[in-house]
Design a protein around this motif. Sequence first.
Motif, mmCIF file in Angstrom:
data_model
loop_
_atom_site.group_PDB
_atom_site.id
_atom_site.type_symbol
_atom_site.label_atom_id
_atom_site.label_comp_id
_atom_site.label_asym_id
_atom_site.label_seq_id
_atom_site.Cartn_x
_atom_site.Cartn_y
_atom_site.Cartn_z
ATOM 1 N N LYS A 26 -0.010 91.031 122.969
ATOM 2 C CA LYS A 26 0.960 90.396 123.845
ATOM 3 C C LYS A 26 2.158 91.308 123.988
ATOM 4 N N LYS A 70 5.973 91.997 136.569
ATOM 5 C CA LYS A 70 4.704 91.307 136.803
ATOM 6 C C LYS A 70 3.584 91.965 136.000
ATOM 7 N N LYS A 71 3.571 93.292 136.017
ATOM 8 C CA LYS A 71 2.510 94.014 135.311
ATOM 9 C C LYS A 71 2.647 93.843 133.805
ATOM 10 N N GLU A 74 1.072 90.741 132.247
ATOM 11 C CA GLU A 74 -0.367 90.721 132.030
ATOM 12 C C GLU A 74 -0.676 91.260 130.627
ATOM 13 N N PRO A 75 -1.866 90.928 130.076
ATOM 14 C CA PRO A 75 -2.240 91.468 128.756
ATOM 15 C C PRO A 75 -2.190 92.998 128.768
ATOM 16 N N ASN A 76 -1.546 93.573 127.760
ATOM 17 C CA ASN A 76 -1.435 95.023 127.699
ATOM 18 C C ASN A 76 -1.159 95.455 126.259
ATOM 19 N N SER A 113 2.239 99.878 137.905
ATOM 20 C CA SER A 113 1.037 99.757 137.079
ATOM 21 C C SER A 113 0.823 101.010 136.238
ATOM 22 N N GLY A 269 -10.437 96.249 138.652
ATOM 23 C CA GLY A 269 -9.862 95.740 137.413
ATOM 24 C C GLY A 269 -9.642 96.853 136.412
ATOM 25 N N LYS A 270 -9.230 96.485 135.211
ATOM 26 C CA LYS A 270 -8.841 97.439 134.183
ATOM 27 C C LYS A 270 -9.970 98.411 133.836
#
Length: 278
Positions: A26, A70-71, A74-76, A113, A269-270
């Motif tokens: 997270k 926003k980015k 997201e999960p990172n 991103s 996607g990733k």
Amino acid sequence: MINRQEQNSADGSIAVQANGSVTITKYGLDMAEVKELTEIFLDKHLPALRAEAEATARKHTKDFIDEFVKKLAEPNTVTPEAFAKPDSQACFSSALLSSAEKGDQIDLKLLASMVVARLGSDSDPLLKLVYEESISVIPRLTKQHIAFLTFILFTKHISINNPTPETLERYATKLFPLISPGFQLSTANKEYLCSKGVLILNLVADADTLLSNYQQNIPNFPMSELELNIQMPSISAIVKNYRSDSVPTCFLTASGKLVALSALETILGKLDMSIWIS
């Protein structure tokens, strides 16, 4: 198999996912601190601008920060420690300045991103350096340039496991809006991409074997151009432009691959960038 890396995928699937597990944590950056850093940066760099130019620059940076936040939501794998490092903040500041200068000419979502991905790759020295180089060049590339780099990546560095004409055409159709703006890129533009370190031209390089490779390695692939155009219109257009755009003579550098892969992520996607950058 993608780019000589061994992966297992079901028939007809595109092998773009990372090998093994992907560690996701997270995000824990204090966005108040990020915004404070942004304000300090703007106060330092914008005073010399006229009022209307400063207002436009601030709007551009706000748009970038919005995409950045926003980015980050997201999960990172971004950590506060990674962002606190001088090279990370320098990378962020460079992207921020670029957004202020050319915000309406840059894909700010893509830029944000890539900055987040750079922060999340802090433990991989090579990938970190390539991200920094790619982020510095993104503001100096047009959408057509990025599309052309992605066109090269798709035709020369991505393959589908156990492909059929149907699956190949399906993926080509999915990626076509991203790739097709890069068709018919002029020689001058290719030379410009070389000057930015994302492309290498070798005029006596590979032969044009894309179509023959498809015909030899994909069962039931159309053997005539007429059949190909009717049955697989997206692949037909890609094959034709691969030839007319002299793609066999074009080679992506590490930075060029990373720009193209980052563009591909917007659709697929990733991706595990270390598959290509290692």
